[in-house]
Design an enzyme around this catalytic site. Structure first.
Site, PDB file in Angstrom:
ATOM      1  N   ASP A  97      -8.491   3.039  -7.101  1.00 28.05           N
ATOM      2  CA  ASP A  97      -9.095   2.662  -5.814  1.00 28.05           C
ATOM      3  C   ASP A  97      -8.694   3.970  -4.843  1.00 28.05           C
ATOM      4  O   ASP A  97      -9.455   4.437  -4.264  1.00 28.05           O
ATOM      5  CB  ASP A  97      -8.935   1.415  -5.554  1.00 28.05           C
ATOM      6  CG  ASP A  97      -9.997   1.190  -4.026  1.00 28.05           C
ATOM      7  OD1 ASP A  97     -11.346   1.599  -4.495  1.00 28.05           O
ATOM      8  OD2 ASP A  97      -9.531   1.091  -2.857  1.00 28.05           O
ATOM      9  N   LYS A 125      -6.785  -7.288  -1.764  1.00 27.68           N
ATOM     10  CA  LYS A 125      -7.826  -6.675  -2.294  1.00 27.68           C
ATOM     11  C   LYS A 125      -8.680  -7.508  -3.075  1.00 27.68           C
ATOM     12  O   LYS A 125      -9.830  -7.267  -3.056  1.00 27.68           O
ATOM     13  CB  LYS A 125      -7.248  -5.324  -3.135  1.00 27.68           C
ATOM     14  CG  LYS A 125      -8.214  -4.300  -3.494  1.00 27.68           C
ATOM     15  CD  LYS A 125      -7.481  -3.171  -2.624  1.00 27.68           C
ATOM     16  CE  LYS A 125      -8.645  -1.934  -2.359  1.00 27.68           C
ATOM     17  NZ  LYS A 125      -7.917  -0.713  -2.027  1.00 27.68           N
ATOM     18  N   ASN A 181      -3.935   4.968   7.135  1.00 24.10           N
ATOM     19  CA  ASN A 181      -3.552   3.725   7.538  1.00 24.10           C
ATOM     20  C   ASN A 181      -1.929   3.514   7.466  1.00 24.10           C
ATOM     21  O   ASN A 181      -1.218   4.116   7.195  1.00 24.10           O
ATOM     22  CB  ASN A 181      -4.122   2.789   6.345  1.00 24.10           C
ATOM     23  CG  ASN A 181      -5.669   2.750   6.314  1.00 24.10           C
ATOM     24  OD1 ASN A 181      -6.396   3.064   7.302  1.00 24.10           O
ATOM     25  ND2 ASN A 181      -6.004   3.036   5.073  1.00 24.10           N
TER      26      ASN A 181
HETATM   27  P1  NAD Z   1       0.067  10.455  -1.039  1.00 24.25           P
HETATM   28  O1  NAD Z   1       1.332  10.064  -0.837  1.00 24.25           O
HETATM   29  O2  NAD Z   1      -0.352  10.414  -2.476  1.00 24.25           O
HETATM   30  O3  NAD Z   1      -0.224  11.739  -0.035  1.00 24.25           O
HETATM   31  C1  NAD Z   1       0.186  11.992   0.758  1.00 24.25           C
HETATM   32  C2  NAD Z   1      -0.010  13.706   1.018  1.00 24.25           C
HETATM   33  O4  NAD Z   1       0.177  13.938   2.574  1.00 24.25           O
HETATM   34  C3  NAD Z   1       0.836  14.395   0.262  1.00 24.25           C
HETATM   35  O5  NAD Z   1       0.087  15.389  -0.379  1.00 24.25           O
HETATM   36  C4  NAD Z   1       1.728  15.001   1.233  1.00 24.25           C
HETATM   37  O6  NAD Z   1       2.197  16.345   0.937  1.00 24.25           O
HETATM   38  C5  NAD Z   1       1.047  14.960   2.320  1.00 24.25           C
HETATM   39  N1  NAD Z   1       1.920  15.009   3.587  1.00 24.25           N
HETATM   40  C6  NAD Z   1       3.074  14.353   4.009  1.00 24.25           C
HETATM   41  N2  NAD Z   1       3.644  14.620   5.092  1.00 24.25           N
HETATM   42  C7  NAD Z   1       2.839  15.905   5.785  1.00 24.25           C
HETATM   43  C8  NAD Z   1       3.025  16.445   6.751  1.00 24.25           C
HETATM   44  N3  NAD Z   1       3.795  16.406   7.374  1.00 24.25           N
HETATM   45  N4  NAD Z   1       2.100  17.483   6.761  1.00 24.25           N
HETATM   46  C9  NAD Z   1       1.046  17.708   5.925  1.00 24.25           C
HETATM   47  N5  NAD Z   1       0.957  16.883   4.745  1.00 24.25           N
HETATM   48  C10 NAD Z   1       1.797  16.083   4.712  1.00 24.25           C
HETATM   49  O7  NAD Z   1      -0.861   9.243  -0.225  1.00 24.25           O
HETATM   50  P2  NAD Z   1      -2.422   9.048  -0.389  1.00 24.25           P
HETATM   51  O8  NAD Z   1      -2.709   7.774  -1.245  1.00 24.25           O
HETATM   52  O9  NAD Z   1      -3.261  10.157  -0.580  1.00 24.25           O
HETATM   53  O10 NAD Z   1      -2.746   8.214   1.305  1.00 24.25           O
HETATM   54  C11 NAD Z   1      -2.489   9.051   2.434  1.00 24.25           C
HETATM   55  C12 NAD Z   1      -2.853   8.279   3.656  1.00 24.25           C
HETATM   56  O11 NAD Z   1      -4.349   8.025   3.380  1.00 24.25           O
HETATM   57  C13 NAD Z   1      -2.298   7.099   3.715  1.00 24.25           C
HETATM   58  O12 NAD Z   1      -1.896   6.831   4.979  1.00 24.25           O
HETATM   59  C14 NAD Z   1      -3.257   6.028   3.275  1.00 24.25           C
HETATM   60  O13 NAD Z   1      -3.270   4.921   3.941  1.00 24.25           O
HETATM   61  C15 NAD Z   1      -4.476   6.777   3.683  1.00 24.25           C
HETATM   62  N6  NAD Z   1      -5.735   6.322   2.895  1.00 24.25           N
HETATM   63  C16 NAD Z   1      -6.989   5.757   3.628  1.00 24.25           C
HETATM   64  C17 NAD Z   1      -7.996   5.341   2.766  1.00 24.25           C
HETATM   65  C18 NAD Z   1      -9.034   4.866   3.798  1.00 24.25           C
HETATM   66  O14 NAD Z   1      -9.304   5.372   4.991  1.00 24.25           O
HETATM   67  N7  NAD Z   1     -10.162   4.690   3.024  1.00 24.25           N
HETATM   68  C19 NAD Z   1      -7.828   5.299   1.432  1.00 24.25           C
HETATM   69  C20 NAD Z   1      -6.781   5.793   0.915  1.00 24.25           C
HETATM   70  C21 NAD Z   1      -5.706   6.104   1.433  1.00 24.25           C
END
Ligand code: NAD
Length: 547
Positions: free
Chosen positions: A264, A170, A404
């Site tokens: 972030d 990062k 991701n």
């Molecule tokens: P997190 O763990 O905080 O949240 C994940 C969420 O998904 C939780 O609310 C959980 O309840 C839900 N979840 C899990 N399994 C599920 C299912 N089977 N059905 C429905 N909901 C379900 O994680 P996060 O930080 O919010 O990140 C989530 C995803 O987003 C990751 O894959 C991360 O890589 C991606 N992300 C992408 C970007 C981007 O594209 N710029 C940025 C940040 C995060």
């Protein structure tokens, strides 16, 4: 700005082993003579351009992305200027190698590819000694710190101390994308154990072989770190990265109004996604006030995006309550509704009156969203029925599959275009190649946080801002969206091309700096020419003449 790092009397092998000063075979004959390098280098003197051609050739001939990553990190460890020239001039090709998706593989294998430590490793064993850890860091003017406790690395879960690849990667992007000087960057691994049994049982694992600390000792270590940073690097911004969601929301809430900090995963993701929404609206010719957003996943990313959408709607005159009702969430237990008794605090503000709905397709049919946003880490969950339903309900359905790495995306670009007969507007978290469908080429957008955080960081650093606010992310999103050209849109691209990233980051930094001055958060007098002030801070990876 040139490196401007004094040699501090360094000569000979000390100079060759300092990655910020080393030029390798590009030391001139005069320098070799004056700096004790005679005999330590082969006779032929290369220009930086020649070195660049050589390292590019070498990267391209490595057989796998992980091998490329290992080579690039080794280059960074021996010659940062050359590393950054390579990354900056080939950003499209290098970013997926030094960050997502390759960094995910690198973290999974971190213990095995670990060569030299980079950054600070602060563990529970350092309680009471965090000041000493910071005192051991060799650079004085640290302005950007990225810290992780490795609990939720990308979509890969708990990788413990192996997560160090994330702060390192990062911060490389802060430098490559926005010109934050490498010596101003400090990666930190906060090792509080891991609940990943495989790692704990692996004798080669580099971190503490114990379960995660869940007692108040965890907060004590964070507090000690925060206090030590305020003393040692009072102008530094602390970016929390890839913490598990309970700690992420809690720490942000605890510190955001007290120190210069942001998360972030929550705020940067929100910025880039809201920018994507504004661009998508230029394609659909809709207004944000008329949209209904349905999220799959209600964690850091989802709730962060939801909160920033609410800010965007409020800026358009929509009342907060009504704005929240335009955002709906499905989590692992179904639609987030008022009647549920299992909701944690951050989901409550988006829990609306509605009958329970068990699954995402059911929620799409019941709520008829205009945009769906996947942030669940659950691959292939925007399946054919979901995407086709969106295509039936909307002329131009907006489908963001942001999870991701690539293997976790809710659907692929090809699926999104195919199942919507090319009408879908698609963005993903990790990059997807363009898709040609019935002779029409579609270029998927990558909702890459790198469009936002480097520029925000540069704006914060350039003004020595005391806080990082949501308003800064909102102006960053608007600035990013404005930089999308008509030509980008004609190709379906809802973000500017990555090769414009330095221009994008510079523009975002100016917008963020304006907020810092307008809100009294800047800890400096406003320069007469803000743009010139910011541009002057941007690091260029050229060699300095030492003699
Ligand atoms: P997190 O763990 O905080 O949240 C994940 C969420 O998904 C939780 O609310 C959980 O309840 C839900 N979840 C899990 N399994 C599920 C299912 N089977 N059905 C429905 N909901 C379900 O994680 P996060 O930080 O919010 O990140 C989530 C995803 O987003 C990751 O894959 C991360 O890589 C991606 N992300 C992408 C970007 C981007 O594209 N710029 C940025 C940040 C995060």
């Amino acid at each position: 700005m040139k490196t401007n790092i004094a040699l501090h009397g360094k000569r000979g092998t000390d100079l060759l082993h300092d990655p910020l000063l080393n030029k390798g075979t590009a030391f001139t004959a005069v320098e070799r003579d004056a700096l004790g390098l005679r005999g330590l280098l082969p006779a032929h003197i290369n220009s930086q351009n020649e070195q660049l051609a050589k390292v590019l050739f070498t990267v391209r001939h490595k057989p796998t992305d992980l091998e490329k990553y290992i080579y690039l990190i080794a280059l960074q460890e021996r010659n940062e200027n050359l590393f950054y020239r390579l990354v900056m001039e080939h950003i499209d090709e290098m970013m997926p190698l030094i960050y997502t998706p390759t960094v995910g593989q690198a973290c999974q294998k971190f213990a095995h590819i670990f060569r030299r430590p980079r950054g600070l490793f602060i563990s529970l064993l350092d309680l009471g000694h965090v000041r000493e850890c910071l005192a051991n860091w060799p650079y004085e003017n640290v302005r950007m710190i990225v810290i992780t406790d490795g609990e939720r690395i990308l979509g890969l879960g708990d990788l413990g101390a192996n997560g160090m690849g994330i702060p390192v990667g990062k911060l490389s992007l802060y430098t490559a994308c926005a010109g934050v000087h490498p010596a101003q960057c400090l990666p930190v691994m906060f090792d509080v154990g891991t609940n990943n049994r495989t790692l704990c049982d692996d004798p080669e694992y580099i971190g503490l072989h114990r379960e995660r600390e869940r007692s108040p000792l965890y907060d004590e270590l964070v507090k000690e770190f925060v206090v030590a940073v305020q003393e040692k690097f009072p102008k530094a911004c602390i970016q929390f990265e890839d913490f598990g969601n309970a700690n992420a929301f809690r720490l942000l809430h605890e510190y955001r109004d007290r120190i210069c900090t942001f998360n972030d995963d929550i705020q940067g993701t929100a910025g880039v996604t809201v920018a994507g929404i504004y661009s998508a609206l230029r394609l659909t010719r809709g207004r944000i006030a008329d949209q209904k957003f349905l999220f799959f996943g209600a964690g850091e990313a989802g709730i962060g995006i939801g909160d920033l959408i609410v800010e965007a709607l409020k800026a358009e005159g929509v009342a907060e309550n009504a704005a929240r009702k335009q955002c709906w969430f499905v989590d692992s237990k179904g639609l987030v509704v008022r009647a549920r008794t299992d909701l944690v605090a951050h989901k409550l503000r988006f829990a609306h009156e509605h009958a329970p709905v068990a699954n995402f397709l059911g929620a799409v049919e019941a709520l008829r969203p205009t945009m769906i946003i996947g942030v669940s880490g659950m691959p292939q969950t925007f399946d054919e029925p979901v995407v086709r339903a969106m295509a039936r309900l909307n002329e131009r359905p907006v489908i963001f599959a942001l999870s991701n790495p690539t293997s976790k995306a809710e659907c692929t670009a090809e699926q999104a275009y195919q199942w919507t007969h090319g009408r879908g507007i698609f963005a993903s978290g990790s990059p997807f190649a363009p898709v040609t469908l019935n002779g029409v080429r579609h270029e998927p957008g990558q909702g890459n946080n790198s469009y936002i955080f480097p520029g925000v960081g540069l704006g914060v650093i350039a003004t020595s801002a005391a806080r990082v606010t949501d308003e800064m992310f909102f102006v960053a999103a608007k600035t990013l969206a404005k930089l999308v050209t008509e030509e980008d849109l004609a190709h379906g691209r809802i973000y500017p091309e990555l090769k414009r990233i330095r221009e994008v980051s510079g523009a975002i930094a100016i917008a963020v700096a304006e907020v810092a001055f307008a809100r009294g958060l800047a800890r400096m007098i406003r320069p007469a020419n803000l743009q010139a002030h910011i541009r002057a801070q941007m690091y260029q990876p050229e060699y300095e003449d030492y003699v």
